[in-house]
Design a protein around this motif. Structure first.
Motif, PDB file in Angstrom:
ATOM      1  N   SER A  17      -8.291  76.188  -0.185  1.00  8.95           N
ATOM      2  CA  SER A  17      -8.113  75.890   1.105  1.00  8.95           C
ATOM      3  C   SER A  17      -9.190  75.189   1.744  1.00  8.95           C
ATOM      4  N   LEU A  18      -8.786  74.622   2.857  1.00  8.49           N
ATOM      5  CA  LEU A  18     -10.287  73.953   3.643  1.00  8.49           C
ATOM      6  C   LEU A  18     -11.186  74.965   3.940  1.00  8.49           C
ATOM      7  N   GLU A  19     -10.987  76.172   4.295  1.00  6.27           N
ATOM      8  CA  GLU A  19     -11.840  77.277   4.570  1.00  6.27           C
ATOM      9  C   GLU A  19     -12.833  77.560   3.226  1.00  6.27           C
ATOM     10  N   GLU A  20     -12.019  77.767   2.333  1.00  2.24           N
ATOM     11  CA  GLU A  20     -12.663  78.020   0.800  1.00  2.24           C
ATOM     12  C   GLU A  20     -13.681  76.960   0.458  1.00  2.24           C
ATOM     13  N   ALA A  21     -13.302  75.841   0.596  1.00  2.00           N
ATOM     14  CA  ALA A  21     -13.955  74.480   0.273  1.00  2.00           C
ATOM     15  C   ALA A  21     -15.459  74.449   1.171  1.00  2.00           C
ATOM     16  N   GLY A  22     -15.073  74.724   2.473  1.00  2.00           N
ATOM     17  CA  GLY A  22     -16.279  74.599   3.393  1.00  2.00           C
ATOM     18  C   GLY A  22     -17.236  75.728   3.079  1.00  2.00           C
ATOM     19  N   GLU A  23     -16.771  76.868   2.740  1.00  4.80           N
ATOM     20  CA  GLU A  23     -17.667  77.902   2.385  1.00  4.80           C
ATOM     21  C   GLU A  23     -18.517  77.477   1.189  1.00  4.80           C
ATOM     22  N   ALA A  24     -17.928  76.640   0.309  1.00  5.44           N
ATOM     23  CA  ALA A  24     -18.669  76.419  -1.047  1.00  5.44           C
ATOM     24  C   ALA A  24     -20.064  75.412  -0.577  1.00  5.44           C
ATOM     25  N   ILE A  25     -19.745  74.617   0.375  1.00  9.62           N
ATOM     26  CA  ILE A  25     -20.630  73.789   0.843  1.00  9.62           C
ATOM     27  C   ILE A  25     -21.718  74.145   2.026  1.00  9.62           C
ATOM     28  N   ARG A  26     -21.287  75.421   2.384  1.00  7.90           N
ATOM     29  CA  ARG A  26     -22.118  76.153   3.583  1.00  7.90           C
ATOM     30  C   ARG A  26     -21.742  75.396   4.951  1.00  7.90           C
ATOM     31  N   GLY A  27     -20.387  75.110   4.920  1.00  4.96           N
ATOM     32  CA  GLY A  27     -19.759  74.493   6.076  1.00  4.96           C
ATOM     33  C   GLY A  27     -18.545  74.853   6.697  1.00  4.96           C
ATOM     34  N   SER A  28     -17.997  74.200   7.510  1.00  4.02           N
ATOM     35  CA  SER A  28     -16.728  74.857   8.021  1.00  4.02           C
ATOM     36  C   SER A  28     -15.660  73.834   7.243  1.00  4.02           C
ATOM     37  N   HIS A  29     -14.254  74.446   7.738  1.00  4.05           N
ATOM     38  CA  HIS A  29     -13.053  73.746   7.290  1.00  4.05           C
ATOM     39  C   HIS A  29     -13.173  72.190   8.057  1.00  4.05           C
ATOM     40  N   SER A  30     -13.535  72.240   9.187  1.00  6.77           N
ATOM     41  CA  SER A  30     -13.656  70.866   9.843  1.00  6.77           C
ATOM     42  C   SER A  30     -14.452  69.891   9.124  1.00  6.77           C
ATOM     43  N   LYS A  31     -15.539  70.380   8.650  1.00  7.33           N
ATOM     44  CA  LYS A  31     -16.521  69.356   7.777  1.00  7.33           C
ATOM     45  C   LYS A  31     -15.557  68.915   6.600  1.00  7.33           C
ATOM     46  N   ILE A  32     -14.889  69.802   5.868  1.00  7.32           N
ATOM     47  CA  ILE A  32     -14.310  69.143   4.658  1.00  7.32           C
ATOM     48  C   ILE A  32     -13.188  68.267   5.372  1.00  7.32           C
ATOM     49  N   SER A  33     -12.669  68.545   6.323  1.00  7.34           N
ATOM     50  CA  SER A  33     -11.589  67.456   6.874  1.00  7.34           C
ATOM     51  C   SER A  33     -12.245  66.211   7.005  1.00  7.34           C
ATOM     52  N   ARG A  34     -13.256  66.140   7.718  1.00 10.83           N
ATOM     53  CA  ARG A  34     -13.869  64.905   8.104  1.00 10.83           C
ATOM     54  C   ARG A  34     -14.336  64.441   6.731  1.00 10.83           C
ATOM     55  N   LEU A  35     -14.761  65.058   5.779  1.00  8.84           N
ATOM     56  CA  LEU A  35     -15.183  64.428   4.390  1.00  8.84           C
ATOM     57  C   LEU A  35     -13.998  63.783   3.841  1.00  8.84           C
TER      58      LEU A  35
END
Length: 285
Positions: A17-35
């Motif tokens: 999920s976006l949330e899980e990916a965000g946690e992996a880079i010490r960020g949020s799901h919205s950061k993953i979405s922007r990337l």
């Protein structure tokens, strides 16, 4: 955008999920979405952590992702103008440089990629009356530099539909206007440039609520982008419903516009048929 699209597919294949990916880079799901949408660049640490999370262990594949990230984070030739260039337009310049097809409808003025320096200068002076001559010249220089994509070794296909009214509008005075029409004629000659003129009676502005540009890229990973410039910002549309709507309007406009083989004759006739007018009142020297 290409890198983000590939990273998104990796994440989806892994069921992360976006949330899980965000946690992996010490960020949020919205950061993953922007990337993933290409709205921001990847830091090397974040890229490495995500590749680890997605199980990408092959050295050559990881090197390819790092190379893409380096390319994405490299400043464009216009970086020297970032002191005045809005971020939203900085984004567009990057997209324009990478596009394989640029499809544009312009109801008001000659499209920017075909403007002469004098015509652009007159427009920019009107648009930015508070700026001094040096600032205007920087804007003109940027616009002229953008046009180099049309003559580079791998130029994009440029397909322009311009309103007859835009061609008749004598921005900068008669001499500047005549030179601009000549530029339109010469620009339409190369095989990678198509110019169509939409007659006033067709009512193009009733079909499209203002100018728009559709950008298409050579990479299958990248979606088309619709660019809508506004007074203080811009919209970038990539949802399928939006793309379908603008493609449909562009197709209708191209059908109603005169075929491109008539452009030279139409512009030449326009140049000859409009009676001369004074650029300044009588008695002014």
């Amino acid at each position: 955008m290409m890198l983000g699209g590939r990273m998104r597919r990796l994440r989806e294949v892994c069921g992360i999920s976006l949330e899980e990916a965000g946690e992996a880079i010490r960020g949020s799901h919205s950061k993953i979405s922007r990337l993933e949408l290409g709205r921001t660049g990847f830091r090397e640490r974040d890229l490495v952590d995500l590749l680890d999370l997605y199980g990408v262990t092959d050295g050559d594949e990881r090197a390819e992702f790092r190379h893409l990230a380096e390319q994405a984070n490299t400043s464009g030739w216009w970086h020297r103008d970032t002191d005045w260039l809005p971020k939203w337009f900085d984004t567009y310049l990057g997209l324009e440089q990478g596009a394989q097809l640029i499809r544009c409808y312009e109801p008001r003025v000659v499209p920017e990629l075909l403007q002469t320096a004098d015509y652009a200068r007159a427009l920019l002076t009107l648009a930015h009356p508070q700026e001094d001559g040096e600032s205007i010249e920087r804007r003109v220089s940027l616009r002229m530099r953008r046009q180099e994509i049309l003559t580079r070794p791998d130029p994009p296909q440029l397909w322009l539909i311009v309103e007859e009214a835009a061609l008749r509008r004598r921005i900068g005075g008669s001499q500047v206007w005549l030179a601009q029409l000549e530029r339109v004629l010469s620009a339409a000659e190369p095989p990678n440039v198509t110019v169509q003129v939409l007659a006033d009676h067709v009512g193009g502005p009733a079909l499209a609520d203002g100018a728009f540009t559709i950008l298409r890229f050579g990479e299958s990973d990248l979606p088309d982008i619709v660019y809508l410039q506004q007074l203080t910002g811009a919209l970038y549309l990539d949802k399928q419903a939006d793309l379908a709507a603008y493609r449909a309007v562009a197709n209708v406009l191209s059908v109603h516009a005169a075929p491109p083989e008539y452009t030279t004759e139409l512009v030449a006739a326009l140049r000859e048929s409009v009676p001369p007018t004074l650029d300044q009142p009588s008695g002014v020297s």
